[in-house]
Design a protein around this motif. Structure first.
Motif, PDB file in Angstrom:
ATOM      1  N   VAL A  26     -59.140 -82.015 -90.106  1.00  0.00           N
ATOM      2  CA  VAL A  26     -57.930 -82.750 -90.492  1.00  0.00           C
ATOM      3  C   VAL A  26     -58.211 -84.246 -90.542  1.00  0.00           C
ATOM      4  N   ALA A  27     -58.913 -84.774 -89.537  1.00  0.00           N
ATOM      5  CA  ALA A  27     -59.202 -86.211 -89.501  1.00  0.00           C
ATOM      6  C   ALA A  27     -60.056 -86.626 -90.696  1.00  0.00           C
ATOM      7  N   ASP A  28     -61.077 -85.840 -91.027  1.00  0.00           N
ATOM      8  CA  ASP A  28     -61.942 -86.186 -92.153  1.00  0.00           C
ATOM      9  C   ASP A  28     -61.200 -86.051 -93.486  1.00  0.00           C
ATOM     10  N   ALA A  29     -60.317 -85.065 -93.590  1.00  0.00           N
ATOM     11  CA  ALA A  29     -59.517 -84.907 -94.803  1.00  0.00           C
ATOM     12  C   ALA A  29     -58.586 -86.099 -94.983  1.00  0.00           C
ATOM     13  N   LYS A  30     -58.029 -86.576 -93.900  1.00  0.00           N
ATOM     14  CA  LYS A  30     -57.122 -87.722 -93.971  1.00  0.00           C
ATOM     15  C   LYS A  30     -57.881 -88.984 -94.400  1.00  0.00           C
ATOM     16  N   THR A  31     -59.098 -89.151 -93.891  1.00  0.00           N
ATOM     17  CA  THR A  31     -59.932 -90.282 -94.299  1.00  0.00           C
ATOM     18  C   THR A  31     -60.248 -90.210 -95.789  1.00  0.00           C
ATOM     19  N   TYR A  32     -60.580 -88.999 -96.261  1.00  0.00           N
ATOM     20  CA  TYR A  32     -60.864 -88.797 -97.680  1.00  0.00           C
ATOM     21  C   TYR A  32     -59.644 -89.156 -98.533  1.00  0.00           C
ATOM     22  N   SER A  69     -53.959 -81.057 -98.117  1.00  0.00           N
ATOM     23  CA  SER A  69     -54.068 -79.675 -97.637  1.00  0.00           C
ATOM     24  C   SER A  69     -55.308 -78.988 -98.181  1.00  0.00           C
ATOM     25  N   SER A  70     -55.668 -79.253 -99.437  1.00  0.00           N
ATOM     26  CA  SER A  70     -56.868 -78.634 -99.996  1.00  0.00           C
ATOM     27  C   SER A  70     -58.130 -79.243 -99.390  1.00  0.00           C
ATOM     28  N   ALA A  71     -58.089 -80.533 -99.067  1.00  0.00           N
ATOM     29  CA  ALA A  71     -59.233 -81.152 -98.394  1.00  0.00           C
ATOM     30  C   ALA A  71     -59.452 -80.527 -97.018  1.00  0.00           C
ATOM     31  N   ILE A  72     -58.372 -80.282 -96.311  1.00  0.00           N
ATOM     32  CA  ILE A  72     -58.495 -79.629 -95.003  1.00  0.00           C
ATOM     33  C   ILE A  72     -59.111 -78.241 -95.157  1.00  0.00           C
ATOM     34  N   ALA A  73     -58.616 -77.476 -96.140  1.00  0.00           N
ATOM     35  CA  ALA A  73     -59.144 -76.129 -96.357  1.00  0.00           C
ATOM     36  C   ALA A  73     -60.628 -76.165 -96.696  1.00  0.00           C
TER      37      ALA A  73
END
Length: 268
Positions: free
Chosen positions: A235-241, A218-222
């Motif tokens: 969201v996609a890039d946060a999930k990859t991270y 959630s913090s990566a998405i933010a």
């Protein structure tokens, strides 16, 4: 003109073990090119084996933290995590209504990885009725989504989509239904928004160190929303991270229980 580095605020609890909560949020912000500010809603005595105590500051002090940040700092996105009780949730909702930040990611933290309750039962209604309508994105796991809706958890992807739509009907602009609790070989998430639904695939990473995964996602998405063209890309890039942070988690030697993910795997 160069785009300014985004300022992202986390409103969440502190994890003394450093793997989840405020600590995980600030690490993810930094790893993804955002400056992090914080408002601490609860203090936990916590390590990789569990939560042993929780102290919740007076809601007036939490409101003072929120005022101090918003009065001075341009906030490009907000991530909300642990809220502890109804009074804290109301204080946060009041501040969001007053300051109207551009992007709000609401992570409905209810139970810790060690199965310790992090949200009082009377706070669920406040989160649902007052905070959920202020969220640009809600990121529940399946038990959390079910608790907000007063239902049993979804057991398949069709049920995830249906519950995501039900949560949108309660006011959230978009919902990321996290599929980690499904008993499948992969770990699919579904992004449900007014433009349609999007399946986000990720292979299930078979590692021991998974502490802080929800906070980190959630913090990566933010952190990425102000840096990406649309929510789906963030969201996609946060999930990859997060997948990379999980895969590299065995490089860390932190504690004797469920250890944290490796937030800085791309640099260390």
């Amino acid at each position: 003109m160069t785009q300014p580095i985004p300022n992202v605020l986390t409103i969440a609890g502190s994890d003394s073990g450093g793997g989840a909560g405020i600590q995980a949020d600030l690490k993810a912000f930094s790893a993804l090119g955002a400056y992090g500010a914080s408002v601490i809603t609860a203090l936990t005595a916590q390590n990789t084996r569990g939560v042993t105590a929780i102290h919740t500051p007076d809601p007036a002090f939490i409101a003072a933290q929120l005022d101090a940040v918003f009065d001075d700092i341009r906030i490009d996105a907000v991530k909300i995590g642990m809220l502890a009780n109804a009074q804290v949730a109301r204080a946060v909702a009041e501040a969001l209504r007053r300051y109207r930040p551009k992007h709000v990611v609401l992570d409905t933290v209810m139970i810790s990885k060690s199965n310790h309750a992090l949200l009082a039962p009377d706070a669920v209604a406040v989160v649902r009725d007052e905070l959920l309508p202020l969220a640009d994105l809600l990121t529940p796991n399946l038990p959390e989504a079910a608790a907000l809706l007063g239902r049993s958890p979804a057991t398949d992807e069709a049920g995830m989509i249906e519950q995501g739509e039900a949560l949108r009907a309660l006011g959230a602009r978009a919902v990321l239904m996290k599929g980690g609790h499904l008993s499948a070989a992969d770990s699919p998430d579904w992004l449900v928004q007014d433009s349609g639904t999007l399946r986000l695939y990720a292979a299930r990473v078979p590692v021991k160190n998974t502490h802080g995964t929800g906070c980190t996602l959630s913090s990566a998405i933010a952190a990425l929303i102000p840096q990406r063209a649309d929510l789906a890309s963030a969201v996609a890039d946060a999930k990859t991270y997060l997948t990379g942070a999980l895969q590299a988690s065995d490089q860390l030697d932190v504690g004797q229980g469920v250890g944290p993910v490796h937030h800085f795997y791309r640099w260390w």
